[in-house]
Design a protein around this motif. Structure first.
Motif, PDB file in Angstrom:
ATOM      1  N   MET A   1       0.850  -1.191   0.000  1.00 53.77           N
ATOM      2  CA  MET A   1       0.000   0.000   0.000  1.00 53.77           C
ATOM      3  C   MET A   1       0.888   1.244   0.000  1.00 53.77           C
ATOM      4  O   MET A   1       1.860   1.317   0.754  1.00 53.77           O
ATOM      5  N   ALA A   2       0.563   2.235  -0.821  1.00 50.82           N
ATOM      6  CA  ALA A   2       1.397   3.417  -0.945  1.00 50.82           C
ATOM      7  C   ALA A   2       1.368   4.247   0.329  1.00 50.82           C
ATOM      8  O   ALA A   2       0.371   4.308   1.035  1.00 50.82           O
ATOM      9  N   ASP A   3       2.502   4.880   0.638  1.00 53.82           N
ATOM     10  CA  ASP A   3       2.584   5.774   1.781  1.00 53.82           C
ATOM     11  C   ASP A   3       1.850   7.065   1.451  1.00 53.82           C
ATOM     12  O   ASP A   3       2.183   7.756   0.484  1.00 53.82           O
ATOM     13  N   GLU A   4       0.866   7.420   2.255  1.00 49.69           N
ATOM     14  CA  GLU A   4       0.048   8.607   1.965  1.00 49.69           C
ATOM     15  C   GLU A   4       0.842   9.899   2.114  1.00 49.69           C
ATOM     16  O   GLU A   4       0.448  10.942   1.625  1.00 49.69           O
ATOM     17  N   ARG A   5       1.967   9.822   2.825  1.00 53.18           N
ATOM     18  CA  ARG A   5       2.780  11.025   2.979  1.00 53.18           C
ATOM     19  C   ARG A   5       3.734  11.225   1.809  1.00 53.18           C
ATOM     20  O   ARG A   5       4.456  12.206   1.750  1.00 53.18           O
ATOM     21  N   ALA A   6       3.768  10.255   0.892  1.00 52.99           N
ATOM     22  CA  ALA A   6       4.609  10.379  -0.290  1.00 52.99           C
ATOM     23  C   ALA A   6       4.061  11.488  -1.189  1.00 52.99           C
ATOM     24  O   ALA A   6       2.885  11.851  -1.117  1.00 52.99           O
ATOM     25  N   PRO A   7       4.896  12.048  -2.068  1.00 51.14           N
ATOM     26  CA  PRO A   7       4.446  13.138  -2.947  1.00 51.14           C
ATOM     27  C   PRO A   7       3.275  12.709  -3.813  1.00 51.14           C
ATOM     28  O   PRO A   7       3.225  11.577  -4.301  1.00 51.14           O
ATOM     29  N   HIS A   8       2.328  13.602  -3.975  1.00 56.95           N
ATOM     30  CA  HIS A   8       1.187  13.327  -4.832  1.00 56.95           C
ATOM     31  C   HIS A   8       0.769  14.604  -5.535  1.00 56.95           C
ATOM     32  O   HIS A   8       1.174  15.705  -5.141  1.00 56.95           O
ATOM     33  N   VAL A   9      -0.010  14.457  -6.559  1.00 56.06           N
ATOM     34  CA  VAL A   9      -0.491  15.611  -7.322  1.00 56.06           C
ATOM     35  C   VAL A   9      -1.482  16.391  -6.482  1.00 56.06           C
ATOM     36  O   VAL A   9      -2.485  15.832  -6.018  1.00 56.06           O
ATOM     37  N   HIS A  10      -1.226  17.661  -6.302  1.00 52.70           N
ATOM     38  CA  HIS A  10      -2.162  18.480  -5.539  1.00 52.70           C
ATOM     39  C   HIS A  10      -3.180  19.095  -6.498  1.00 52.70           C
ATOM     40  O   HIS A  10      -2.809  19.636  -7.547  1.00 52.70           O
ATOM     41  N   PRO A  11      -4.461  19.033  -6.168  1.00 54.52           N
ATOM     42  CA  PRO A  11      -5.483  19.496  -7.122  1.00 54.52           C
ATOM     43  C   PRO A  11      -5.380  20.972  -7.468  1.00 54.52           C
ATOM     44  O   PRO A  11      -5.753  21.369  -8.572  1.00 54.52           O
ATOM     45  N   THR A  12      -4.877  21.802  -6.549  1.00 54.55           N
ATOM     46  CA  THR A  12      -4.767  23.237  -6.857  1.00 54.55           C
ATOM     47  C   THR A  12      -3.694  23.514  -7.901  1.00 54.55           C
ATOM     48  O   THR A  12      -3.658  24.611  -8.479  1.00 54.55           O
ATOM     49  N   LEU A  13      -2.809  22.552  -8.140  1.00 54.49           N
ATOM     50  CA  LEU A  13      -1.772  22.694  -9.155  1.00 54.49           C
ATOM     51  C   LEU A  13      -2.082  21.891 -10.415  1.00 54.49           C
ATOM     52  O   LEU A  13      -1.324  21.955 -11.387  1.00 54.49           O
ATOM     53  N   ASP A  14      -3.164  21.149 -10.390  1.00 53.09           N
ATOM     54  CA  ASP A  14      -3.458  20.214 -11.472  1.00 53.09           C
ATOM     55  C   ASP A  14      -4.752  20.529 -12.206  1.00 53.09           C
ATOM     56  O   ASP A  14      -4.839  20.345 -13.416  1.00 53.09           O
ATOM     57  N   ASP A  15      -5.766  20.989 -11.482  1.00 53.11           N
ATOM     58  CA  ASP A  15      -7.085  21.200 -12.071  1.00 53.11           C
ATOM     59  C   ASP A  15      -7.397  22.693 -12.132  1.00 53.11           C
ATOM     60  O   ASP A  15      -7.389  23.378 -11.103  1.00 53.11           O
ATOM     61  N   PRO A  16      -7.680  23.232 -13.315  1.00 51.22           N
ATOM     62  CA  PRO A  16      -7.938  24.670 -13.437  1.00 51.22           C
ATOM     63  C   PRO A  16      -9.092  25.169 -12.570  1.00 51.22           C
ATOM     64  O   PRO A  16      -9.026  26.281 -12.036  1.00 51.22           O
ATOM     65  N   VAL A  17     -10.148  24.359 -12.429  1.00 50.72           N
ATOM     66  CA  VAL A  17     -11.281  24.786 -11.600  1.00 50.72           C
ATOM     67  C   VAL A  17     -10.864  24.898 -10.143  1.00 50.72           C
ATOM     68  O   VAL A  17     -11.167  25.891  -9.463  1.00 50.72           O
ATOM     69  N   VAL A  18     -10.155  23.908  -9.642  1.00 46.99           N
ATOM     70  CA  VAL A  18      -9.703  23.939  -8.254  1.00 46.99           C
ATOM     71  C   VAL A  18      -8.677  25.050  -8.052  1.00 46.99           C
ATOM     72  O   VAL A  18      -8.663  25.712  -7.010  1.00 46.99           O
ATOM     73  N   THR A  19      -7.842  25.275  -9.039  1.00 44.27           N
ATOM     74  CA  THR A  19      -6.863  26.366  -8.952  1.00 44.27           C
ATOM     75  C   THR A  19      -7.567  27.703  -8.784  1.00 44.27           C
ATOM     76  O   THR A  19      -7.186  28.521  -7.941  1.00 44.27           O
ATOM     77  N   GLY A  20      -8.610  27.922  -9.592  1.00 47.93           N
ATOM     78  CA  GLY A  20      -9.355  29.171  -9.470  1.00 47.93           C
ATOM     79  C   GLY A  20     -10.050  29.316  -8.135  1.00 47.93           C
ATOM     80  O   GLY A  20     -10.024  30.382  -7.515  1.00 47.93           O
TER      81      GLY A  20
END
Length: 474
Positions: A1-20
């Motif tokens: 199982m992946a470590d949840e503290r490992a780097p992951h894509v943050h939605p504010t940097l990935d999705d234009p709607v969430v960024t806005g």
């Protein structure tokens, strides 16, 4: 199982709607920002799902606490659920085995019109309900007319407890589903937020028992992402024992395994799916084969029903389709649709880098299942849940999720207004606004399908593939 503290894509940097939207709270995630030690993506998603489901229970509450209201009042408040109305007519008030061949039971109660997975669940939650309400004397109830049982105050209280017991079970299934979806792509856990915050989950999660199959489909998506074809097959088989549509995921697996030449993996998934389905159905079939057949007979004899394109054509053209005609043409059209999805799946991504070449199971699964729903002879409001786990992984972009789910919410409203008679023209005639609601829903589903197909042929538009390319370049 992946470590949840490992780097992951943050939605504010990935999705234009969430960024806005993030500008309201200070903007996108900064390069120096550090994740909270306790509030991992999974825990946040679980909390959001729990809040959504709690609001769904509140939305259904008026139909449980209000007294003396007619059926149209229920429709106007859009709080209808199948769970309470079926408690007495299907024998759960006496905790009757759904596949009992006892003559008295069959004379008093109708057979459950659902696959075995739902029937077993309903029987189990009825047992919990009886235990919580003091274990009523079912033998005494067996000597009373069914109509008297339905009107008894203690049975009315039991129905509310039955609804709550199922609601807690469905909430647990939703939490399991969002956890599995968040781990399908370890570096993209936030893709599951479109499931956790879904208005369709809030509005339809408690209408029927569809959450059973939804959780199993989420499990199948997760297990396939972990390269476990045997477990994937088991989950698909169990899901098919609760609702037919998980079976169609095998079509997506066929395309993937043909593209990757993983013939043994497809064979293993298929064999385990069939075995799991047979084992799940065995208790029902062995104890009451005639009752077991009722689900298949009920659906075969059903004519054009709520939400279907067949209903629109039937009403608009005064056609009078027979059940046989709809059955025949539904399967012909669905077969043609599946052939089209197969061709798309086998040709999409050719000529691009290998990691982007093969479509994902969620993408193919959405296309097949949405095709089934488009030509099916009924589209109950909760059927949107069939698409939800597939859609959020197939196209993890909030703009497209909002467009599609908004069309489903429009349909959700119009179907209740239609049933309540609120869309009937004052001068009489057919409810054209209901047809419009169906058309909006169909267009929303086709819109999302078109975007997914675009992603399959042009993988650089696919957020998942784009992220994989970035990760590979590092």
């Amino acid at each position: 199982m992946a470590d949840e503290r490992a780097p992951h894509v943050h939605p504010t940097l990935d999705d234009p709607v969430v960024t806005g939207l993030s500008e309201v709270v200070g903007g996108p995630m900064g390069t120096r920002a550090r994740p909270h030690r306790w509030w991992t993506p999974l825990r946040v998603l679980l909390l959001l799902t729990a809040c959504t489901f709690a609001l769904g229970l509140v939305q259904k509450a008026p139909c449980s606490v209000a007294e003396g209201k007619d059926q149209n009042w229920v429709y106007s408040h859009m709080c209808y659920t199948d769970l309470k109305p079926l408690y007495v007519p299907r024998g759960m008030v006496e905790h009757a085995w759904p596949y009992s061949d006892d003559a008295q039971t069959r004379a008093r109660y109708e057979v459950m019109e659902y696959p075995v997975g739902i029937s077993y669940w309903a029987w189990g939650t009825a047992w919990v309900t009886h235990w919580l309400t003091g274990s009523p004397d079912v033998e005494e109830r067996g000597r009373q007319p069914v109509a008297d049982l339905a009107a008894a105050p203690d049975v009315d209280d039991e129905q509310n407890v039955f609804l709550l017991v199922n609601a807690l079970g469905f909430a647990a299934l939703a939490l399991v589903a969002v956890a599995l979806l968040s781990r399908a792509h370890p570096v993209r856990p936030w893709d599951a937020a479109a499931f956790a915050l879904s208005p369709t989950l809030l509005l339809t999660g408690l209408i029927n028992w569809d959450m059973i199959a939804v959780a199993l489909v989420a499990g199948a998506l997760w297990s396939w992402s972990r390269d476990r074809p045997g477990l994937t097959g088991v989950l698909i088989g169990l899901g098919t024992a609760a609702k037919l549509y998980p079976l169609f995921l095998l079509g997506g697996l066929l395309v993937i395994c043909l593209r990757q030449r993983r013939y043994a993996a497809f064979a293993l998934a298929t064999v385990t799916a069939v075995a799991a389905w047979l084992l799940a159905n065995a208790p029902g079939y062995l104890t009451g084969p005639e009752a077991w057949k009722h689900f298949w007979e009920f659906n075969s004899e059903r004519a054009a029903d709520l939400g279907s394109v067949w209903l629109v054509i039937d009403q608009a053209g005064d056609v009078g389709f027979s059940a046989h005609t709809i059955n025949l043409w539904s399967w012909i059209l669905f077969g043609a649709w599946c052939l089209g999805v197969f061709v798309i799946g086998m040709t999409a991504g050719r000529g691009v880098r290998p990691e982007a070449a093969v479509p994902r199971l969620a993408q193919l699964g959405y296309l097949v299942v949405v095709g089934f729903l488009l030509v099916n002879k009924v589209y109950s409001p909760q059927y949107v849940l069939w698409l939800l786990p597939l859609a959020v992984l197939a196209r993890p972009r909030w703009r497209d999720q909002i467009v599609w789910q908004a069309s489903e919410v429009v349909y959700f409203c119009t179907v209740w207004w239609y049933l309540g008679g609120y869309l009937q023209p004052s001068g009489g005639g057919d409810a054209g606004f209901y047809w419009l609601g169906i058309a909006i829903r169909v267009l929303g589903e086709l819109y999302l399908a078109a975007v997914i197909v675009r992603d399959m042929y042009r993988p650089h538009h696919d957020p998942v593939v784009a992220q994989e390319r970035v990760a590979a370049s590092r």
